[in-house]
Design an enzyme around this catalytic site. Structure first.
Site, short mmCIF file in Angstrom:
data_model
loop_
_atom_site.label_atom_id
_atom_site.label_comp_id
_atom_site.label_asym_id
_atom_site.label_seq_id
_atom_site.Cartn_x
_atom_site.Cartn_y
_atom_site.Cartn_z
N GLU A 102 -3.14 1.36 0.96
CA GLU A 102 -2.21 0.37 1.52
C GLU A 102 -1.89 0.84 2.93
OE1 GLU A 102 2.25 -1.42 0.56
OE2 GLU A 102 1.73 0.63 0.00
N ASP A 108 11.54 -0.32 4.76
CA ASP A 108 11.06 1.05 4.95
C ASP A 108 12.21 2.03 5.15
OD1 ASP A 108 8.47 0.14 4.83
OD2 ASP A 108 8.33 -0.15 6.99
#
Length: 253
Positions: A37, A48
């Site tokens: 990924e 994130d």
């Protein structure tokens, strides 16, 4: 359940350099990761945690572009054509060149699917259709914060794969695998999609617990931290990343 665990491993394109990011990709593949990924760096991420945010900032400070990221992915695909590559990024990078155009560019460098957390499955600017038209899949994200009604709508929408975030919030901090976690994963799988489960996984023990209820486990920040910690020594970086990936892949051994 025994046998190797399917690992989707996360990399930030270009972090800390293209050469070292490629070395990390090599380590992950040679450890047995099923999927890479690869994140296109983005300046304002919604999910994130600190490790990945910092990595993205480091790369973007070099004026790294989407094209640079796609060129990096092309190199990885050429070296490891048997490994599935998904792009993870955010809607802005997909929308800016045009969704259809972005999907064409991604498919051209060997990408098989997109994970775009801030494009909802039912309001995706045409992403699912554009992926399909270019031989890719869109992998939507399910979160525990979703209502049962919305989750049922997602699971019944016909997606081949769904990425299940194991908890709400940002990635990077450690995730506890509880009965509630496994019940959530069963709900996500109820419509027949194959489930990738991740968000804060850092140990093989977590992968072993998840393996019976998911198609694959996802680990990201743990690798980004290892890459950052060993960026001054290419051989040490390879060794550390490969060892951690093997810990996940072989957790059922």
């Amino acid at each position: 359940m025994s046998g190797k665990i399917n690992l989707m491993s996360h990399l930030v394109a270009g972090f800390p350099t293209d050469d070292l990011a490629f070395e990390a990709a090599k380590a992950l593949v040679e450890a047995g990761a099923e999927v890479l990924e690869i994140q296109l760096p983005f300046s304002d991420p919604s999910a994130d945690g600190p490790a990945i945010q910092s990595a993205c900032t480091t790369v973007l400070e070099r004026s790294y572009t989407t094209r640079n990221g796609l060129d990096f992915i092309a190199k990885v695909h050429k070296a490891f054509p048997e490994v599935t590559i998904y792009i993870m990024s955010y809607g802005s990078l997909v929308y800016t060149p045009g969704v259809e155009n972005f999907c064409k560019m991604a498919a051209a460098v060997g990408v098989k699917g997109l994970i775009i957390p801030d494009l909802p499955f039912d309001c995706d600017e045409g992403l699912t259709a554009a992926c399909k038209a270019n031989g890719m899949i869109n992998i939507p994200v399910a979160a525990p914060s979703m209502s049962d009604e919305r989750l049922k709508k997602l699971t019944g929408a016909g997606f081949e794969y769904i990425y299940a975030a194991l908890r709400a919030g940002i990635t990077g901090s450690d995730t506890s695998i509880s009965t509630e976690t496994t019940e959530f994963l069963k709900k996500v799988a109820a419509g027949g999609a194959k489930i990738y489960g991740g968000f804060g996984l850092s140990k093989g023990e977590q992968a072993k617990i998840l393996a019976p209820v998911v198609h694959g486990v996802v680990a990201g920040s743990v690798f980004v931290r290892l890459i950052d910690a060993n960026k001054g020594d290419k051989a040490a970086l390879y060794k550390a990343v490969k060892a951690k990936a093997e810990e996940f892949v072989n957790a059922n051994a």
